[in-house]
Motif scaffolding. Structure first.
Motif, mmCIF file in Angstrom:
data_model
loop_
_atom_site.group_PDB
_atom_site.id
_atom_site.type_symbol
_atom_site.label_atom_id
_atom_site.label_comp_id
_atom_site.label_asym_id
_atom_site.label_seq_id
_atom_site.Cartn_x
_atom_site.Cartn_y
_atom_site.Cartn_z
ATOM 1 N N ASN A 52 26.686 27.057 24.482
ATOM 2 C CA ASN A 52 25.380 27.175 25.140
ATOM 3 C C ASN A 52 24.737 28.526 24.894
ATOM 4 N N LEU A 53 24.236 28.700 23.678
ATOM 5 C CA LEU A 53 23.525 29.920 23.324
ATOM 6 C C LEU A 53 22.325 29.510 22.483
ATOM 7 N N GLY A 88 28.991 40.867 22.021
ATOM 8 C CA GLY A 88 29.122 41.469 23.343
ATOM 9 C C GLY A 88 28.879 40.514 24.500
ATOM 10 N N ILE A 89 28.427 39.293 24.195
ATOM 11 C CA ILE A 89 28.168 38.312 25.255
ATOM 12 C C ILE A 89 29.350 37.338 25.335
ATOM 13 N N SER A 90 29.987 37.278 26.512
ATOM 14 C CA SER A 90 31.085 36.327 26.706
ATOM 15 C C SER A 90 30.530 35.013 27.201
ATOM 16 N N THR A 91 30.963 33.940 26.582
ATOM 17 C CA THR A 91 30.471 32.635 27.024
ATOM 18 C C THR A 91 31.539 31.583 26.728
ATOM 19 N N LYS A 92 31.209 30.336 27.042
ATOM 20 C CA LYS A 92 32.167 29.249 26.838
ATOM 21 C C LYS A 92 31.630 28.253 25.826
ATOM 22 N N GLY A 93 32.528 27.556 25.175
ATOM 23 C CA GLY A 93 32.139 26.503 24.247
ATOM 24 C C GLY A 93 33.094 25.335 24.386
ATOM 25 N N LYS A 127 21.460 23.997 21.017
ATOM 26 C CA LYS A 127 22.663 24.786 21.262
ATOM 27 C C LYS A 127 23.116 25.385 19.941
ATOM 28 N N VAL A 128 24.041 26.333 20.028
ATOM 29 C CA VAL A 128 24.728 26.770 18.820
ATOM 30 C C VAL A 128 25.809 25.746 18.496
ATOM 31 N N ILE A 129 25.852 25.316 17.240
ATOM 32 C CA ILE A 129 26.915 24.420 16.785
ATOM 33 C C ILE A 129 27.670 25.124 15.659
ATOM 34 N N GLY A 130 28.948 24.810 15.549
ATOM 35 C CA GLY A 130 29.733 25.521 14.542
ATOM 36 C C GLY A 130 30.922 24.720 14.057
#
Lengths: 370, 370
Positions: free
Chosen positions: B299-300, B357-362, B333-336
């Motif tokens: 979710n970025l 520097g941004i902590s997030t979940k995937g 969303k960002v997909i990878g």
């Protein structure tokens, strides 16, 4: 410069030093062995050239990748790949070795490091030598292990590299002979250091296997190097052409053989060592080469090359191609490396060249220029 | 983009189309097979993405180099290099073939074109397959000729590629089946054209061997393509990740085997064909893989990747690495594409990631996304 950006991706690997050099005024990248190689820092070409010749620079040359060949048949495989006789080679020494295929085409021109008879590193120019070595070893059923070790070279180049490195590693490092290598302590880590590099200004290459210690060393070199006017840098087009340090892919490639490139002293045909292309090279030597790498000088004050440029005689016949060139502040002319067809390689021969719409004349000369 | 320029040189070969694309709004290059490959043109990533999905683009993909293998042992060598069974392959067809070494490590994933049993082209991803093929052929003493032919592919991609190409080559070109190839006339020249390409939007690749005719065709495509809103373009990061068109060096490399990369249907272990790594692949298949390539969603609203990013569990253990990623306008969303360690590859599994520097979940998901 091209004014066109480079698109980064994992495929063009960053190096441990990438984040540092990007903060230190990096302006351009090239790529080399699937890795980023710095190509220009702040300052004009001439400024960085004179700095390299007078002071000391730290270079991120991690793109010089290593092919490690080890095992019982390691020597046999390394010798099979190069026309240079390695039968008298010594542990702890570096050897410049043309790698050729069965048709004597140049595959690469690495510096070969001999650890011992059963362990070698090939510090390669820009082609996947690891795939050639793997193919040969599989096909020949050799007992070897072939890997790319974790090793990211930083180079310390320029005349003041000697006092700078002595300040860190002590007097013993100045005992290292040209193309010798040994292990030296930095804090709690040992680093393989060779007296070598992609310039003729003298210096060292640190084969960094312990990345975190290597980064400490990188920072330390800049801290204590202030008195020597240390700066970040990279292989320098003017310096390398003046010195005729040939660049694989630029000056020489798979369609050339080592005798055409002036590597005669690394083509050892007179004993019974076994290597690829040997019969072909004997034949070429007896028949004579059909093209030859030479220097050129052109009365121009600027050039920006991105591909070969044809060289012609007065009847508009193509007699050669210029492959690399740069304006030399030493000669106040454009100097270049060119491959000439037979018999047009005599020193002093004049040719016609068209550069960016400007027709002019140049002359053949010997290399190196300096 | 990096804001860092690319330094051009002969070693990073230009293509026949280079001077054209640089006049057509080129913004960034990558390099691929020692050649320049366009990476971005004018317009935002989203604009060029929607254009590709709705209209038609002409791509300079000359960097897809060919390895030509011909001669009596050509079939034997090509089959030796790939775990895909080619015993039933047909002339005039393309085959996606993982190339593996004796340890089942991925060396490349070319499209293999079969002209006939004694002539093949490997249309390669970014590694020097020619050196692997040469090494093997020399080691095995095969009767083959291995060369890189003069061939500079231009791709015509997007849904309107079909009417555009029909306008030039007539109805017969629309009869070409997916991954079929044949020769088609353009003015006085014949061009090998395949129904293929680095997008899932449909289209063709023209294997240009006659450079001057190819350049005429390039210009002609833009002239008569106006009614189809034709534009210059290049392989598109959003489109390729959504479609999970894997990129060698980015998503997969020598340290991966084809079973880890989801290539199961191209790993044919059940008959008596001979290829490298077969025993190793049988062993891996019976023991089970230890890592697996999967999709991820995060979710970025932005990402700019230049190297792998670690993926961690709640105890800060590394459970995988993301290798490519992009913001997808389709999913918002960002997909990878990421390689997960065993047993962390279940769809729906949540992980932690730190991006700039941004902590997030995937979360883990299947590929392709679309």
């Amino acid at each position: 410069m091209s004014n066109i950006q480079i698109a980064k991706a994992r495929r063009l690997r960053s190096t441990p030093y990438t984040s540092r050099i990007e903060k230190q005024g990096l302006k351009a990248y090239t790529t080399y062995n699937h890795m980023l190689l710095p190509a220009a820092f702040e300052g004009s070409m001439e400024e960085t050239y004179y700095h390299l010749k007078e002071h000391v620079q730290i270079w991120d040359v991690a793109a010089e990748r290593q092919v490690e060949i080890s095992g019982d048949d390691a020597f046999k495989l390394v010798q099979l790949m190069t026309c240079r006789d390695l039968s008298e080679s010594k542990d702890g020494r570096c050897y410049y070795c043309p790698i050729v295929d069965d048709q004597a085409g140049l595959i690469n021109d690495p510096i070969v490091l001999r650890f011992n008879e059963n362990k070698w590193w090939l510090s390669i120019a820009d082609s996947d030598v690891i795939l050639f070595a793997k193919g040969l070893a599989i096909g020949k059923n050799f007992n070897v292990k072939i890997v790319e070790p974790t090793c990211d070279i930083m180079a310390i180049q320029g005349p003041k590299s000697f006092p700078l490195m002595e300040k860190i590693f002590g007097e013993s490092i100045t005992d290292l002979k040209f193309f010798g290598f040994d292990y030296f302590d930095f804090r709690d880590s040992k680093h393989l250091i060779a007296r070598s590099g992609w310039s003729k200004q003298g210096g060292y290459e640190v084969y960094v296997e312990d990345t975190s210690s290597g980064l400490e060393l990188y920072d330390h070199l800049f801290e204590i190097g202030k008195e020597f006017n240390v700066k970040p840098g990279c292989p320098h087009l003017i310096e390398r052409i003046e010195s005729a340090l040939l660049s694989y892919g630029n000056d020489i490639d798979l369609k050339d053989n080592p005798l055409e490139c002036g590597f005669d002293k690394y083509v050892n045909l007179d004993n019974d060592i076994e290597f690829l292309g040997k019969e072909r090279l004997k034949q070429i030597k007896s028949e004579g080469i059909n093209k030859k790498l030479m220097g050129v000088m052109i009365n121009l004050d600027n050039i920006n090359m991105s591909q070969s440029i044809e060289l012609k005689d007065n009847k508009n016949n193509i007699i050669g191609e210029m492959r690399s060139a740069v304006f030399s502040p030493t000669f106040k002319k454009v100097i270049g490396i060119a491959m000439f067809k037979k018999p047009f390689w005599d020193v002093g021969l004049e040719f016609n060249i068209n550069i960016g719409g400007i027709s002019t004349k140049g002359t053949v000369c010997n290399i190196p220029f300096i």
